[in-house]
Every structure is written in structure tokens, then in C-alpha cells.
Design an enzyme around this catalytic site. Sequence first.
Site, PDB file in Angstrom:
ATOM      1  N   GLU A 335       0.833  -1.202   0.000  1.00  0.00           N
ATOM      2  CA  GLU A 335       0.000   0.000   0.000  1.00  0.00           C
ATOM      3  C   GLU A 335       0.876   1.263   0.000  1.00  0.00           C
ATOM      4  O   GLU A 335       0.467   2.310  -0.494  1.00  0.00           O
ATOM      5  CB  GLU A 335      -0.955  -0.005   1.204  1.00  0.00           C
ATOM      6  CG  GLU A 335      -2.192   0.846   0.953  1.00  0.00           C
ATOM      7  CD  GLU A 335      -3.316   0.609   1.948  1.00  0.00           C
ATOM      8  OE1 GLU A 335      -4.031  -0.387   1.816  1.00  0.00           O
ATOM      9  OE2 GLU A 335      -3.484   1.442   2.858  1.00  0.00           O
ATOM     10  N   HIS A 356       5.294 -26.705   0.047  1.00  0.00           N
ATOM     11  CA  HIS A 356       4.681 -27.774  -0.750  1.00  0.00           C
ATOM     12  C   HIS A 356       3.619 -27.194  -1.672  1.00  0.00           C
ATOM     13  O   HIS A 356       2.718 -27.902  -2.109  1.00  0.00           O
ATOM     14  CB  HIS A 356       4.093 -28.838   0.177  1.00  0.00           C
ATOM     15  CG  HIS A 356       5.151 -29.527   0.982  1.00  0.00           C
ATOM     16  ND1 HIS A 356       5.568 -30.817   0.725  1.00  0.00           N
ATOM     17  CD2 HIS A 356       5.922 -29.070   2.004  1.00  0.00           C
ATOM     18  CE1 HIS A 356       6.531 -31.127   1.570  1.00  0.00           C
ATOM     19  NE2 HIS A 356       6.768 -30.089   2.360  1.00  0.00           N
ATOM     20  N   LYS A 472     -12.570   2.290  -3.374  1.00  0.00           N
ATOM     21  CA  LYS A 472     -13.636   2.689  -2.442  1.00  0.00           C
ATOM     22  C   LYS A 472     -14.709   3.482  -3.177  1.00  0.00           C
ATOM     23  O   LYS A 472     -15.898   3.237  -3.003  1.00  0.00           O
ATOM     24  CB  LYS A 472     -13.071   3.534  -1.291  1.00  0.00           C
ATOM     25  CG  LYS A 472     -12.340   2.724  -0.213  1.00  0.00           C
ATOM     26  CD  LYS A 472     -11.968   3.625   0.978  1.00  0.00           C
ATOM     27  CE  LYS A 472     -11.205   2.863   2.050  1.00  0.00           C
ATOM     28  NZ  LYS A 472     -10.758   3.688   3.174  1.00  0.00           N
TER      29      LYS A 472
END
Length: 505
Positions: A335, A356, A472
Site C-alpha cells: 500500500e 509444498h 472505495k
Amino acid sequence: MAGFVLDEFGENETIRRQIARGRGQEEPYEQAAFEQANTISLDVTNMFDGPEPTSMHRKDLEQIIPGALEANTMLERGEGDIRDHDIPMTGWLNLPEEITAGHLKEIASATRELSGEIDAFVSLGIGGSYLGIEATFRALTHSFFNQLSREQRGGAPEIYFLGQNMDPDFYRDTFDMLEGKRVAINVISKSGTTTETAIAFRILQQALESRLGKEARRFILVTTDREKGALKKVAREKGYRTFVIPDNVGGRFSVLTDVGLVGLAMANIDLGEFTAGFRRMRRLTRTNDFWRNPSLVHAALRYAAWLKGKKIEVVATNATSLYPVARWMEQLFPESEGHKGQGLWVSPSLYSEKLHANGQMVQQGERNIIETFLLLREHDNRLPIPRQREDLDGLNFLPDNGMDMNDINRKVVEGPAYAHYQGGVPNMTFEIPRRNSYNLGQFYYLMERSVAVSGFLLGHNPFVQPGVESYKTAMFALIGKPGFEDKAKRMKEKLQKMERTVIHA
Ligand code: PA5
């Protein structure tokens, strides 16, 4: 069938420590011996001279050091591109010194009062208003905290998190856990307008009010801006108790503000010790002596790697308890760094599990990866590996050589550190001595400082997140929020113009 008995493993140290914290027993974090025993180290040997053509060499770093030192000086002086809407967003920098014992006490006593009256506490928030609290809580508590007895939890209520997603099934499942319990909530949002948090709040506020009427206000805490925002307005109208997110501290830098402190106090985490960890790392990272300043070394190496074409930083830990800390880094770095086509993508990983899975890619995929290990030196518990007379699986050599699970879990970092380096993945290792709030405080401050320096090296402001704001507002438009009609119209037009390609299986 007889029940499982695991007596031979003795008392769980994590539970013992939870109970001790609940009784107010403190670690001697002011003492020099404690400080010495809780020194985080950073091994960067494997960052240099690897076999891949894009490997970094010490001379590459030498060229970056002057810029890193300059960034450090600018940070201390409050210079450079650090403003969000005219506010210099470096309030977190001196917070460890500025925060008062009185303030910490106030929070601890407010939560203690409430704690006795409730069975469960729900923290509502997303991004910086969520990740640091959950990371710290999980790092320091039992993996199945809410399933323990209250006594084993050290007297703390059950702790839940909502607002970090909009998944109705997850909400519904959480409500099942809250059913019939006495619940308090803390809604955390700096802007006070984040959709996910606001919806979570509305639902729980309504549930509390319909049950308790006016009395509900005692069980609703609001952590938001000092003056402005929708949440502040609601809190004023309804008379909710409020906690403050300072103007000059952004969400992802806010774990040492009331954002983190209220929830952590509810879980009996020692706020004094947590702050002391921040304070110590503040002291250590002010220096311009490059090789004595871990935040500068970390920032400069990541930047050098990025210049060499590395795109991904796998942040891998051998401790389940530290995995949420790696997730906190997944927010802090991208961010702050993800601007103007720059930055490293952070991929949090729990080893052995991920070895794995994406381990194959790390070893032999595109050589655009670096790796940062969070190695927990001392787990709360030691787990012996039993010796068997027949030794059918051939593992007796482990106990015979005095190795327990803890020794092997260290190799879960040392093994990949060696193999991945040989395969062309430069890596560095932070060794965190043990699970305590002091070490978390130190580590958080180190990382916050590193990402700030990184922003300066990249040449952009690391304290704003216009990309997050874009999603947003797109979401506001899509859900029909008043005031976003124009945006909704433009979006609709654009979407209509796009040729859609959807296949139905
Ligand atoms: O770091 C940040 O600033 C963001 O991640 C915010 O914390 C996140 O978007 C939540 O914002 P708010 O606290 O305003 O609800």
C-alpha cells in the site's frame, strides 16, 4: 473408545503466559538483560552474489546507501513528500516517545471495566484499522483462543474480527459464535466512511440496541478521527465512548495508536511492554550509521533488488503465530510502495505449508523473487519427538541426535534459505527471539521506518493510498451511494461499451 490423553506434554506455556498477563504480571522489559535477550537480528548474507544473472553484489548496495541515509535524515527532519491533504503523515515516527503511561493506563482501565461485563469482544475494521490488531493478538495468544476457558484466556473475553470482508456466510458463522453471549464492539475507521466497516457496524449496533436499548451504548466503542467523519457524528449523537486516531498517522502505521491499543488491552496484552519495543527500535533506527540501522539495511536491500528486476517478496515464517505479522507486511509495503508502476509485491507464506505449494515456483520459477524470513527462535513450547523401539519410519535418529520439533522447525527456514539462494532467490532472515509484545513493537517500528525510507528511495509519497481510494469510490458508485451518481453513470457507460467475454461451463 477412550479419549485422547496428552498429559506428557505438560502445561502449555502460551496459556501460562496468558494467565500471567491476566493477573497483571509484567515481563521485566525495562531491564538491560531483557533488552539483550530480545534483540532482533537480520542476516543478509544470502542477499549477495547469487547464481542468477540478476544477482545483487555489494557494490550495487554501496550506490544506494547515500540515498538511504538522506532519506533517513529527511524523515527525521519532516522533509520530503510526506503530506496527505496538507498534513505531514509522520506522526507515527515519534509516537513511541510521545505516548504517555497515563494514556496507556486509561485504555487498560476502560477495557478492564468492560471486560468483566462481557463474554465476547468484536473488533470491526479493515486494512490498517484491522491487520495490526489481529497480527499482534494472534502472535501472542493461543491458536484456539476463543475455544479456551475464560480462566485459560487469562480472564479475557473471546475476541472476534469483522468488517474485513463482506462475506455473508462468514458473518453468519461469527454470529453463531456470539449467540447468547454478552457482546461489546469496537468500530475502527479513520475516515468513518469505509463501506465494509460501516455495514458491519450497522448490523452489530442494531443487534445490541434491539436487545439492550439505550444501555447498548456502554458496549459500543468508536475509534475514529478526533473531529470529523460519519462515525464521529454517530458517536456524538448516541453518546458512545470514543478513542482517537491521530490526524497525522495513517491506517497502516496506526497499531500503536488507539486503533491497536484498545483491542490489545482487551486481550490483556501489556501495552507498556509493546510501547517499550517501539521505543527501543526508534532509538536504534535514528542513526545514520548504515550497518547499525536495520531499517536502512532492509529498505536499501529491497530497493536494490527491485532495481535488479525483482518483483516479488515472499515473506515466509516458520511460526503460525507470526503468519498474521507477514500479512500485516502484505499491507504495509504494497500500500505504501505500489505507486507509479513501482514496488515489490509481498506474498506472506507459512512454511512448511507453502513449501509444498509455491515452493516449486520459488526454487525454479521466474527469477524475479526475493525472500524475507521471519524466523521465530524460541517457540513458547518445546515438543519432543518420541523414540520407537521398532523405528519402522527410520526417524529415531532425530531423538537420538537430541532433536525435537523446535530444532526441525528452525531448519524449515534454514533449509529453504540455502536451497532458494542456490536457486537464484536472494534472501534475508529476521530472527525474532520469542513471542512477546516487546519484539512485535520493535519489529513493527522497524518495518514502518523501512517502508518510509523505501518510499523516499522510490521517489514517491509512501503515506497516501490513492489506489485504495479508487476502489472505495467505485464501490460507492456501484452500491448507489448518494453523491456518487455521476461516477456511477460514467462507470455504467464505460462498462456498457466493453465487449464482454464470459464463458459458461
Ligand atoms: O492504511 C490505510 O490508510 C488503509 O489501509 C486504511 O486503514 C483502510 O483503508 C481503512 O480505512 P478507514 O480506517 O478509514 O476505514
